[in-house]
Design an enzyme around this catalytic site. Structure first.
Site, mmCIF file in Angstrom:
data_model
loop_
_atom_site.group_PDB
_atom_site.id
_atom_site.type_symbol
_atom_site.label_atom_id
_atom_site.label_comp_id
_atom_site.label_asym_id
_atom_site.label_seq_id
_atom_site.Cartn_x
_atom_site.Cartn_y
_atom_site.Cartn_z
ATOM 1 N N GLY A 248 0.846 -1.171 0.000
ATOM 2 C CA GLY A 248 0.000 0.000 0.000
ATOM 3 C C GLY A 248 0.889 1.230 0.000
ATOM 4 O O GLY A 248 1.960 1.216 0.587
ATOM 5 N N GLY B 74 3.017 2.525 -1.909
ATOM 6 C CA GLY B 74 4.284 2.677 -2.619
ATOM 7 C C GLY B 74 5.005 1.364 -2.870
ATOM 8 O O GLY B 74 4.556 0.292 -2.498
ATOM 9 N N VAL C 96 8.337 -1.150 -2.538
ATOM 10 C CA VAL C 96 9.336 -1.467 -1.512
ATOM 11 C C VAL C 96 10.585 -2.059 -2.152
ATOM 12 O O VAL C 96 10.491 -2.937 -3.016
ATOM 13 C CB VAL C 96 8.764 -2.470 -0.492
ATOM 14 N N ASP D 223 -5.483 -1.632 6.328
ATOM 15 C CA ASP D 223 -5.145 -2.480 5.188
ATOM 16 C C ASP D 223 -4.424 -3.736 5.668
ATOM 17 O O ASP D 223 -3.367 -4.100 5.159
ATOM 18 C CB ASP D 223 -4.299 -1.709 4.165
#
Ligand SMILES: *[C@@H]1O[C@H](CO)[C@@H](O)[C@H](O)[C@H]1NC(C)=O
Ligand SMILES: *[C@@H]1O[C@H](CO)[C@@H](O)[C@H](O)[C@H]1NC(C)=O
Ligand SMILES: *[C@@H]1O[C@H](CO)[C@@H](O)[C@H](O)[C@H]1NC(C)=O
Ligand SMILES: *[C@@H]1O[C@H](CO)[C@@H](O)[C@H](O)[C@H]1NC(C)=O
Length: 810
Positions: free
Chosen positions: A502, A504, A506, A617
């Site tokens: 969520g 962005g 990683v 989330d």
């Protein structure tokens, strides 16, 4: 027949009695109380009677203030035994001297009287104490010995050793239910007495050692003088209070979410005003800074610091710098008691540490106290616990000093130190008067140095073109430079991409010193300012728990916002449970441990951390696993930073993941801790079954995973839900318990779902579980026809006919 008549007759008597509701001043063997009647205290300060908590069908016998317009029960007799809904009940004394609540001669509750007396009476005093007396007026029983959630003036907290009674508060389960909840506020008398707030057996907060109610940083909003009385002898250790101005009505109450609150009645406004409450600040949670650590509220400093910066060092420097206080501090120079050269250093601006396990003698003076401590190599520190006793009193600590905070006017503590550390003290502390020359030259050098440094800083800043450099003056959060991170991730190369969570992408990275990190490069849609972002991230970096991924720092450059986390070698939970080959690596004990760990992490976010974070989330992809397969929730707190009022194309976006979202969130965008509980429930069912809720297929019906779980549960075949790979390692009762908890969490109505503290308790196997109601998004027989086509043709587009096209499903 005869029985029925008697029953009718007694109902009639009670009914007649009820019309003439009476106010009694005394209950004797011939006078009793029935619903509607009250027993009033001498000057009508308190009254006792039957009451019903708001929104509750249950009736209780309780005591409340007579003159206060807001019904405020301060004591409940039958808190564990609510009275049946309509049947007639009476409060009366039976001949032997027992005060009891009777329902058709069945005893529902009784005073715990051990003495007997033929003509006992019960009276309510103006203090709020209900007292049962024998014929001679001698006390046989009193309600003050059995406090519920409230302390009134002169009511004691502590222990009566001679009668084996412990006076402590225990919270109501909730506003409707006075039965004992999770929290207690009690005296710890194992050592010098102090008050502790506990949740079950876990200490949440500690009041200071007795003398003052709370010695440290404790703010009252009203200017009232509270007077405390402490009793400590071989028969009793107790504490009580009253307010100097006796016309002020005040009470201490332990509420059902575990806060102790002091309320004062304001007649002018006809309401209770909160005078003080705790735990309240970031230093209040018990023992956050660990051994020899002290907590600071000064935002320019770190939250935790070692007792002093020279003689004590963090046990683990690196983690301490990353705001992980879990290992505490140690003495720089070890003690050397054998040679008898140790001494003591005085520290003055801290609250006294936890006195659990201490030794004390209240007739010793400070010199005797020191001499005795010095002789015993296990004695780590000593102090005078109560400075109001004319210099008398001595406490010895034998363990590491814990739970200290910075606080002025707190008396002194003398901490044992090796002799070399004592020397350092005497040289640094000049005995002779201040030397003007030295001071002047220090000031001049200082000013010059500051000028030089600031000029240099200004130059560097300018040169770096607004790029924030490492540790940009913010001690609380490590700021990484953009170049450091971009080097660590090989310029954000796709080879290093770990995934897309969520908010962005990683990346994996390795810092120069070899530390592996995970870097989240946030998408730049948020219009949050840099300062706000830093604040938020600083806050979140203080939220720490072993089941949460640790935030190491952040980096800001222009529009770029990066978050730097510890790296989790085992990636995320979804890469195991949904993968046929890797799924065998997680046997049942590991999975159960994961379920419990996630529950604890979530409990911390919802209830225990200072921020009360709602994740929004929660899903298998956001649960990372460490070396030992311990779960760590990631992406928490981001919802706070980014989700709040995020807009895109002018439509309010619902952030979340299809399959994990609760109905009230999908439909109305309402999120609460209970929407996280819903996601947790889905996750549990997924961990047990190894199937995704989203895209679940079953040959026999069209339900999703939650619906399928509900069907097998109702057929008593819960174990069928379990992934076959777990057959050998599973404990069937744990599997069934987990599924039941999962189903409780995915119930349609948010209010039916348990909170995370109940979930943790249920998973720990405490008590019988309630029966879950039908889960949300369950496709029952009636709606089957209608929904069949749409569900089958477009699984992602419709849930029970509800359009979710504006959903940002990830
Ligand atoms: C009644 O008193 C006895 C002995 O003092 C004690 O063991 C028991 O727990 C008490 N029961 C209640 C309900 O307070
Ligand atoms: C005591 O409290 C009452 C009610 O708040 C107030 O009217 C009165 O002035 C107070 N007395 C003193 C001595 O402060
Ligand atoms: C407490 O201290 C006093 C004064 O030093 C001493 O006389 C007494 O014996 C001590 N009591 C205990 C239990 O050590
Ligand atoms: C030191 O203190 C501990 C704890 O009170 C006690 O058990 C031990 O006997 C003491 N040792 C000496 C030498 O007095």
């Amino acid at each position: 027949m005869e029985r029925a008549l008697i029953f009718l007759f007694s109902v009639l008597i009670i009914y007649v009695h009820k019309i003439n509701t009476t106010e009694l001043e005394i209950i004797s063997t011939s006078q009793f109380l029935t619903e509607g009647d009250t027993l009033v205290s001498e000057t009508r300060v308190f009254e006792l009677g039957f009451f019903r908590p708001d929104n509750s069908e249950n009736r209780y016998v309780g005591i409340w203030y007579k003159q206060i317009s807001v019904r405020t029960p301060v004591w409940v007799a039958n808190r564990n035994h609510p009275l049946p809904v309509v049947s007639p009940v009476v409060l009366k004394i039976v001949d032997t001297g027992i005060l009891g609540i009777f329902n058709n001669n069945t005893i529902i509750w009784s005073s715990n009287t051990t003495m007997t007396s033929p003509n006992a009476t019960a009276k309510l005093h103006d203090t709020g104490n209900l007292v049962l007396m024998d014929q001679q007026g001698k006390m046989m029983w009193q309600s003050f010995d059995y406090p519920t959630d409230t302390i009134l003036y002169h009511m004691k907290l502590g222990k009566d050793y001679s009668r084996g009674i412990e006076w402590r508060l225990s919270s109501w389960r909730n506003n409707q239910d006075p039965s004992p909840g999770e929290f207690t506020w009690e005296a710890d008398t194992n050592g010098y007495p102090e008050n502790k707030l506990k949740q079950g057996s876990v200490i949440n907060f500690r009041g200071g050692p007795w003398k003052n109610f709370r010695v440290t940083g404790f703010k009252y909003s009203l200017n009232l003088t509270l007077i405390y009385t402490v009793v400590m002898n071989e028969n009793e250790a107790s504490w009580n209070y009253y307010i100097e101005n006796s016309s002020i009505i005040s009470r201490f109450t332990l509420n059902s979410s575990g806060e102790v609150q002091d309320w004062v009645w304001e007649e002018a406004y006809k309401k209770w005003t909160l005078n003080t409450a705790f735990p309240i600040d970031i230093c209040d949670p018990y023992n956050i800074c660990k051994a020899y650590g002290t907590c600071s509220l000064d935002t320019r400093r770190q939250t935790c610091n070692c007792l002093d910066n020279e003689r004590f060092v963090p046990r683990n420097q690196k983690s301490w710098e990353a705001a992980d206080w879990s290992e505490g501090c140690v003495r720089r120079t070890p003690l050397d008691c054998v040679n008898g050269t140790d001494g003591f250093i005085k520290y003055s601006n801290f609250s006294l540490p936890d006195t659990e396990g201490t030794w004390f003698n209240m007739s010793m003076n400070l010199e005797e106290c020191e001499a005795k401590c010095l002789k015993n190599c296990t004695c780590m520190a000593y102090a005078l616990p109560d400075d109001s006793l004319g210099g008398k009193g001595c406490v010895h600590w034998f363990k590491d000093l814990i739970d200290m905070r910075e606080s002025a006017n707190n008396g002194d503590i003398f901490v044992r130190m090796a002799s070399s550390e004592l020397v350092a003290l005497s040289t640094s502390k000049k005995k002779d008067g201040p030397n003007i020359k030295v001071i002047l030259s220090v000031i001049v050098t200082g000013v010059l140095l500051i000028c030089f440094i600031s000029t240099w800083l200004w130059y560097v800043r300018k040169k770096k073109n607004n790029e924030q450099s490492i540790k940009g003056g913010n001690e609380e959060l490590q700021m990484f430079s953009f170049t450091t991170i971009s080097t660590a991730t090989a310029n954000f190369s796709t080879d290093n991409k770990l995934g897309e969570g969520g908010f962005g992408v990683v990346y994996k990275g390795v810092l120069e010193e070899g530390l592996e990190i995970a870097v989240k490069r946030l998408c730049t849609t948020s219009n949050q300012g840099v300062d706000e972002f830093k604040n938020e991230v600083t806050c979140i970096s203080r939220v720490q728990h072993r089941n949460l991924v640790k935030l190491l720092g952040c980096c800001i450059k222009g529009d770029e916002k990066l978050l730097i986390y510890e790296y989790m070698p085992n990636k995320s939970l979804d890469s195991f449970i949904f993968d046929e080959n890797r799924s065998v690596l997680l046997d049942w004990p590991k999975r159960y441990n994961i379920i419990k760990g996630i529950a604890r992490g979530l409990l911390y976010l919802h209830h225990d951390s200072r921020l009360r974070i709602i994740h929004r989330d929660l899903k298998a992809g956001n649960i990372l696993l460490d070396h030992d397969m311990n779960p760590k929730i990631s992406d928490f707190g981001l919802a706070r930073s980014f989700g709040g009022n995020e807009t895109q194309g002018n439509t309010q976006r619902v952030v979340g993941t299809y399959g994990y979202m609760s109905p009230e969130y999908v439909i109305n965008g309402i999120f609460s801790t209970k929407s996280d509980v819903f996601s947790f429930g889905v996750l549990v069912l997924e961990i047990v079954s190894g199937k995704k809720n989203r895209g679940f297929n079953h040959p026999e019906h069209v339900n999703n995973l939650t619906g399928h779980a509900w069907s097998v549960y109702n057929k008593g075949r819960t174990i069928e839900l379990m992934n076959p790979s777990l057959a050998e390692s599973c404990h069937p009762d744990e599997v069934i318990r987990s599924v039941a908890v999962g189903l409780l969490c995915v119930q349609k109505k948010a209010e039916d779902r348990p909170n995370m503290s109940s979930v943790v308790r249920m998973l720990d196997g405490e008590g019988a579980l309630p029966t879950p109601k039908q889960p949300a998004f369950f496709i029952g027989k009636d709606s089957l026809e209608a929904d069949l086509s749409s569900t089958r043709s477009n699984q992602a587009g419709s849930i029970n006919g509800l359009s979710i096209t504006q959903l940002d499903a990830r």
